[in-house]
Structures are given as structure tokens and as C-alpha cells.
Design a protein around this motif. Structure first.
Motif, mmCIF file in Angstrom:
data_model
loop_
_atom_site.group_PDB
_atom_site.id
_atom_site.type_symbol
_atom_site.label_atom_id
_atom_site.label_comp_id
_atom_site.label_asym_id
_atom_site.label_seq_id
_atom_site.Cartn_x
_atom_site.Cartn_y
_atom_site.Cartn_z
ATOM 1 N N GLY A 1 44.635 4.050 69.985
ATOM 2 C CA GLY A 1 43.731 4.442 71.067
ATOM 3 C C GLY A 1 44.413 4.434 72.416
ATOM 4 N N LEU A 2 45.273 3.456 72.640
ATOM 5 C CA LEU A 2 46.007 3.387 73.901
ATOM 6 C C LEU A 2 46.957 4.569 74.051
ATOM 7 C CD1 LEU A 2 46.753 1.775 76.453
ATOM 8 C CD2 LEU A 2 48.459 0.600 75.070
ATOM 9 N N LEU A 3 47.687 4.882 72.997
ATOM 10 C CA LEU A 3 48.608 6.017 73.055
ATOM 11 C C LEU A 3 47.849 7.332 73.202
ATOM 12 C CD1 LEU A 3 51.242 4.950 70.392
ATOM 13 C CD2 LEU A 3 51.437 4.866 72.887
ATOM 14 N N TYR A 4 46.713 7.443 72.537
ATOM 15 C CA TYR A 4 45.882 8.638 72.691
ATOM 16 C C TYR A 4 45.403 8.776 74.136
ATOM 17 C CZ TYR A 4 41.824 11.668 72.439
ATOM 18 O OH TYR A 4 40.913 12.658 72.676
ATOM 19 N N SER A 5 44.939 7.681 74.704
ATOM 20 C CA SER A 5 44.459 7.720 76.083
ATOM 21 C C SER A 5 45.583 8.064 77.045
ATOM 22 C CB SER A 5 43.859 6.373 76.475
ATOM 23 O OG SER A 5 42.742 6.094 75.692
ATOM 24 N N ALA A 6 46.759 7.515 76.803
ATOM 25 C CA ALA A 6 47.886 7.772 77.697
ATOM 26 C C ALA A 6 48.356 9.215 77.606
ATOM 27 C CB ALA A 6 49.035 6.828 77.365
ATOM 28 N N SER A 7 48.224 9.821 76.439
ATOM 29 C CA SER A 7 48.731 11.182 76.288
ATOM 30 C C SER A 7 47.694 12.252 76.626
ATOM 31 C CB SER A 7 49.240 11.396 74.861
ATOM 32 O OG SER A 7 48.177 11.267 73.945
ATOM 33 N N THR B 1 40.841 -9.197 73.862
ATOM 34 C CA THR B 1 39.677 -9.970 73.446
ATOM 35 C C THR B 1 39.937 -10.788 72.185
ATOM 36 O OG1 THR B 1 38.259 -8.300 74.411
ATOM 37 C CG2 THR B 1 37.245 -9.794 72.841
ATOM 38 N N LEU B 2 40.588 -10.208 71.203
ATOM 39 C CA LEU B 2 40.769 -10.904 69.932
ATOM 40 C C LEU B 2 41.615 -12.173 70.038
ATOM 41 C CD1 LEU B 2 41.006 -7.917 67.487
ATOM 42 C CD2 LEU B 2 39.137 -9.509 67.813
ATOM 43 N N PRO B 3 42.779 -12.166 70.702
ATOM 44 C CA PRO B 3 43.514 -13.437 70.814
ATOM 45 C C PRO B 3 42.759 -14.494 71.618
ATOM 46 C CG PRO B 3 44.959 -11.612 71.327
ATOM 47 C CD PRO B 3 43.578 -11.059 71.205
ATOM 48 N N VAL B 4 42.033 -14.063 72.633
ATOM 49 C CA VAL B 4 41.249 -15.016 73.425
ATOM 50 C C VAL B 4 40.143 -15.624 72.568
ATOM 51 C CG1 VAL B 4 39.654 -15.202 75.370
ATOM 52 C CG2 VAL B 4 41.797 -13.967 75.625
ATOM 53 N N TYR B 5 39.489 -14.805 71.766
ATOM 54 C CA TYR B 5 38.443 -15.308 70.879
ATOM 55 C C TYR B 5 39.020 -16.306 69.872
ATOM 56 C CZ TYR B 5 35.189 -15.555 67.034
ATOM 57 O OH TYR B 5 34.377 -16.017 66.042
ATOM 58 N N VAL B 6 40.143 -15.958 69.272
ATOM 59 C CA VAL B 6 40.761 -16.855 68.289
ATOM 60 C C VAL B 6 41.165 -18.165 68.948
ATOM 61 C CG1 VAL B 6 42.787 -17.163 66.810
ATOM 62 C CG2 VAL B 6 41.505 -15.025 66.747
ATOM 63 N N SER C 1 40.520 0.496 74.398
ATOM 64 C CA SER C 1 41.836 0.327 73.789
ATOM 65 C C SER C 1 42.644 -0.743 74.520
ATOM 66 C CB SER C 1 42.597 1.650 73.767
ATOM 67 O OG SER C 1 42.920 2.061 75.075
ATOM 68 N N LEU C 2 42.315 -1.014 75.769
ATOM 69 C CA LEU C 2 42.947 -2.122 76.482
ATOM 70 C C LEU C 2 42.180 -3.426 76.293
ATOM 71 C CD1 LEU C 2 43.855 -0.373 79.846
ATOM 72 C CD2 LEU C 2 45.378 -0.915 77.952
ATOM 73 N N LEU C 3 40.872 -3.336 76.129
ATOM 74 C CA LEU C 3 40.042 -4.528 76.003
ATOM 75 C C LEU C 3 40.206 -5.217 74.650
ATOM 76 C CD1 LEU C 3 37.738 -6.226 77.304
ATOM 77 C CD2 LEU C 3 36.156 -4.720 76.103
ATOM 78 N N LEU C 4 40.285 -4.451 73.589
ATOM 79 C CA LEU C 4 40.325 -5.021 72.244
ATOM 80 C C LEU C 4 41.542 -5.905 71.988
ATOM 81 C CD1 LEU C 4 38.679 -5.065 69.664
ATOM 82 C CD2 LEU C 4 40.002 -3.126 68.869
ATOM 83 N N VAL D 1 44.519 -8.242 56.599
ATOM 84 C CA VAL D 1 44.424 -6.791 56.803
ATOM 85 C C VAL D 1 43.870 -6.498 58.190
ATOM 86 C CG1 VAL D 1 43.272 -4.695 56.012
ATOM 87 C CG2 VAL D 1 44.227 -6.293 54.351
ATOM 88 N N LEU D 2 42.842 -7.232 58.602
ATOM 89 C CA LEU D 2 42.270 -7.027 59.934
ATOM 90 C C LEU D 2 43.255 -7.407 61.032
ATOM 91 C CD1 LEU D 2 38.612 -8.268 59.487
ATOM 92 C CD2 LEU D 2 39.419 -5.931 59.785
ATOM 93 N N THR D 3 44.079 -8.421 60.776
ATOM 94 C CA THR D 3 45.067 -8.848 61.762
ATOM 95 C C THR D 3 46.077 -7.742 62.046
ATOM 96 O OG1 THR D 3 44.831 -11.097 60.955
ATOM 97 C CG2 THR D 3 46.756 -10.644 62.284
ATOM 98 N N VAL D 4 46.359 -6.937 61.058
ATOM 99 C CA VAL D 4 47.287 -5.822 61.242
ATOM 100 C C VAL D 4 46.547 -4.561 61.671
ATOM 101 C CG1 VAL D 4 48.913 -4.318 60.037
ATOM 102 C CG2 VAL D 4 48.936 -6.768 59.603
ATOM 103 N N LEU D 5 45.375 -4.338 61.118
ATOM 104 C CA LEU D 5 44.653 -3.091 61.341
ATOM 105 C C LEU D 5 44.116 -2.958 62.765
ATOM 106 C CD1 LEU D 5 43.682 -0.556 59.852
ATOM 107 C CD2 LEU D 5 41.568 -1.775 59.362
ATOM 108 N N ILE D 6 43.549 -4.007 63.309
ATOM 109 C CA ILE D 6 42.934 -3.930 64.641
ATOM 110 C C ILE D 6 43.965 -3.642 65.733
ATOM 111 C CG2 ILE D 6 41.718 -5.291 66.394
ATOM 112 C CD1 ILE D 6 40.002 -6.379 64.125
ATOM 113 N N PRO D 7 45.117 -4.329 65.775
ATOM 114 C CA PRO D 7 46.104 -3.944 66.798
ATOM 115 C C PRO D 7 46.639 -2.527 66.625
ATOM 116 C CG PRO D 7 46.576 -6.136 66.007
ATOM 117 C CD PRO D 7 45.509 -5.575 65.123
#
Length: 71
Positions: free
Chosen positions: A19-25, A50-55, A44-47, A7-13
Motif C-alpha cells: 500500500g505504501l509503494l502504491y501510494s508513493a507511485s 499500530t501493530l508493534p505498539v499494540y503488541v 499504509s503508514l498507520l498500520l 502468517v499474519l506477522t509476515v502478511l500484514i507488513p
């Protein structure tokens, strides 16, 4: 309430993409405003980065310990 890993694997992205789309608009200075840590755009760009690098490094450490222990 804890979420499972799938669930987290889908929810976090999805949250990051939202957040990225909100920031862009909404933000006028979207590409330039992403350097401030007070900006939602920054996180929204950092998250998603960060997660794939951590994994990767977590698995790298685990593999190193496995190889060290078994050799």
C-alpha cells in the motif's frame, strides 16, 4: 478462514508495504496527502506503526499482571 500468527506477522507488513509503494507511485501529493483519513496512504503508514505498539502494550499489560499476581 483464520490465519495463524506467524502468517499474519509476515502478511500484514507486506500488505502495508504494498500500500505504501502504491501510494508513493500513484498519488501525486504523496507526502502531503497522507493526512487525510480517506487516503490509502494514511492507512499504509498507520498500520505498520499500530501493530508493534499494540503488541508492546499488550505484553506490558500481561507482564504487569504477572508481576502483580506473583508478588
Amino acid at each position: 478462514m483464520f490465519f495463524s500468527l506467524p502468517v499474519l506477522t509476515v502478511l500484514i507488513p507486506l500488505v502495508s508495504l504494498t500500500g505504501l509503494l502504491y501510494s508513493a507511485s500513484v498519488e501525486e501529493d504523496f507526502p502531503n496527502g497522507c493526512t487525510s483519513t480517506a487516503s490509502l496512504c494514511f492507512y499504509s503508514l498507520l498500520l505498520p506503526i499500530t501493530l508493534p505498539v499494540y503488541v508492546f502494550f499488550h505484553l506490558w499489560t500481561w507482564m504487569g499482571l504477572k508481576l502483580f499476581r506473583h508478588n
